[in-house]
Motif scaffolding. Structure first.
Motif, PDB file in Angstrom:
ATOM      1  N   ILE A  45       0.814  -1.224   0.000  1.00 39.47           N
ATOM      2  CA  ILE A  45       0.000   0.000   0.000  1.00 39.47           C
ATOM      3  C   ILE A  45       0.842   1.267   0.000  1.00 39.47           C
ATOM      4  CG2 ILE A  45      -1.723   1.313   1.315  1.00 39.47           C
ATOM      5  CD1 ILE A  45      -2.866  -1.186   0.003  1.00 39.47           C
ATOM      6  N   LYS A  46       1.843   1.314   0.855  1.00 36.88           N
ATOM      7  CA  LYS A  46       2.600   2.567   1.023  1.00 36.88           C
ATOM      8  C   LYS A  46       3.436   2.930  -0.205  1.00 36.88           C
ATOM      9  CE  LYS A  46       6.232   0.175   3.657  1.00 36.88           C
ATOM     10  NZ  LYS A  46       7.166   0.091   2.524  1.00 36.88           N
ATOM     11  N   ASP A  47       3.667   1.974  -1.106  1.00 39.36           N
ATOM     12  CA  ASP A  47       4.467   2.243  -2.299  1.00 39.36           C
ATOM     13  C   ASP A  47       3.624   2.584  -3.527  1.00 39.36           C
ATOM     14  OD1 ASP A  47       6.868   1.754  -0.933  1.00 39.36           O
ATOM     15  OD2 ASP A  47       6.678  -0.411  -1.239  1.00 39.36           O
ATOM     16  N   LEU A  48       2.315   2.649  -3.364  1.00 38.12           N
ATOM     17  CA  LEU A  48       1.442   2.951  -4.500  1.00 38.12           C
ATOM     18  C   LEU A  48       1.416   4.443  -4.787  1.00 38.12           C
ATOM     19  CD1 LEU A  48      -1.585   0.630  -3.584  1.00 38.12           C
ATOM     20  CD2 LEU A  48       0.095   0.246  -5.409  1.00 38.12           C
ATOM     21  N   PRO A  49       1.170   4.828  -6.033  1.00 37.84           N
ATOM     22  CA  PRO A  49       1.016   6.262  -6.327  1.00 37.84           C
ATOM     23  C   PRO A  49      -0.211   6.831  -5.628  1.00 37.84           C
ATOM     24  CG  PRO A  49       0.415   4.919  -8.231  1.00 37.84           C
ATOM     25  CD  PRO A  49       1.026   3.985  -7.227  1.00 37.84           C
ATOM     26  N   ASP A  50      -0.268   8.133  -5.495  1.00 40.91           N
ATOM     27  CA  ASP A  50      -1.354   8.776  -4.748  1.00 40.91           C
ATOM     28  C   ASP A  50      -2.677   8.772  -5.504  1.00 40.91           C
ATOM     29  OD1 ASP A  50      -2.217  10.215  -2.374  1.00 40.91           O
ATOM     30  OD2 ASP A  50      -2.435  11.968  -3.686  1.00 40.91           O
TER      31      ASP A  50
END
Length: 275
Positions: A45-50
């Motif tokens: 999750i934390k590495d996904l684009p915004d």
């Protein structure tokens, strides 16, 4: 952030933030208290684009599935890996998370309308309305709203369009993927149907080991993959392809039940499991 700043759907972000905080605090023990939500893969999750991320998942209840995802996504973004202990992650939630839901569902009562404000993209089903089969055209305003949500943030969709398992994937999801080219992240959930009623509001049974597995984004050739190719990839990824329907040997089933029972009791005895 200005107190009256709005998102593209006209929702005041200050109100939405407090709504997520309050509803999150009220529902936390449904996944980390009354029941135990086992999470895998949340580091993705934390590495996904915004923006322009589409989560595709199987579906078990109207509301509990989405609420659990709001918890897991925000916990992961605050640095937690595969756990939702300590609800401090709710203080600064991600406000551009949306989910696709049937318009008639999101208008059915005050609670549904409140949850809709938290991020619903309400669409009219083309195949079913008020419990009856229908056949109507897709509303272009619904497609426009999905694009608007993807351009602004993350969108959760349940491509089977029903809480019943093993139903076919709706091709509308494949059309959205080919047209708007989002990052597609599959999620597989289980245990929610046993934990809650169909709406996901009433707790039906406690001590259930729920699960949420977040998988790596799908590899999709947006130009060359056909709609059927994309549908097939989603079916396998969320484990709803007909090939997953198999008879589980009684011995294996007994082993799994024993493991679930061990997890359940070890969870209750673990003092860190308190909310």
């Amino acid at each position: 952030m200005g107190i009256f700043k709005k998102n593209p759907f006209g929702h005041i972000l200050f109100l939405k933030k407090w709504l997520i905080r309050i509803m999150g605090a009220m529902t936390h023990r449904r996944y980390h208290g009354f029941n135990n939500l086992h999470i895998e893969g949340s580091e993705i999750i934390k590495d996904l684009p915004d923006t322009k991320v589409l989560f595709v998942s199987n579906h078990q209840t109207y509301f509990a599935d989405v609420v659990a995802m709001f918890h897991v996504f925000n916990a992961s973004l605050s640095g937690r890996v595969d756990n939702i202990r300590n609800i401090g992650y709710l203080w600064n939630p991600k406000l551009n998370i949306y989910y696709i839901a049937a318009k008639e569902t999101m208008k059915a009562g005050l609670l549904a309308r409140i949850l809709a404000y938290a991020g619903s993209i309400s669409i009219e089903r083309t195949w079913r309305s008020k419990g009856k089969e229908v056949n109507r055209q897709v509303k272009m305003s619904d497609i426009t709203n999905i694009k608007k949500a993807l351009d602004d943030g993350w969108v959760i969709t349940f491509p089977q369009g029903t809480t019943r398992p093993w139903k076919p994937i709706r091709k509308g999801t494949a059309h959205i993927i080919k047209q708007y080219k989002p990052v597609v992240v599959p999620i597989v959930i289980d245990g929610f149907r046993r934990s809650f009623d169909r709406k996901g509001i009433r707790i039906k049974k406690r001590g259930i080991l729920q699960s949420m597995v977040i998988k790596e984004p799908l590899e999709i050739d947006y130009e060359n993959d056909s709609y059927d190719d994309i549908v097939s990839k989603i079916e396998y990824a969320i484990e709803q392809h007909p090939s997953f329907l198999k008879v589980i040997p009684e011995k294996e089933l007994k082993i799994q039940e024993e493991l679930n029972e061990m997890r359940r009791w070890s969870y209750k005895e673990d003092p860190s499991s308190e909310a």
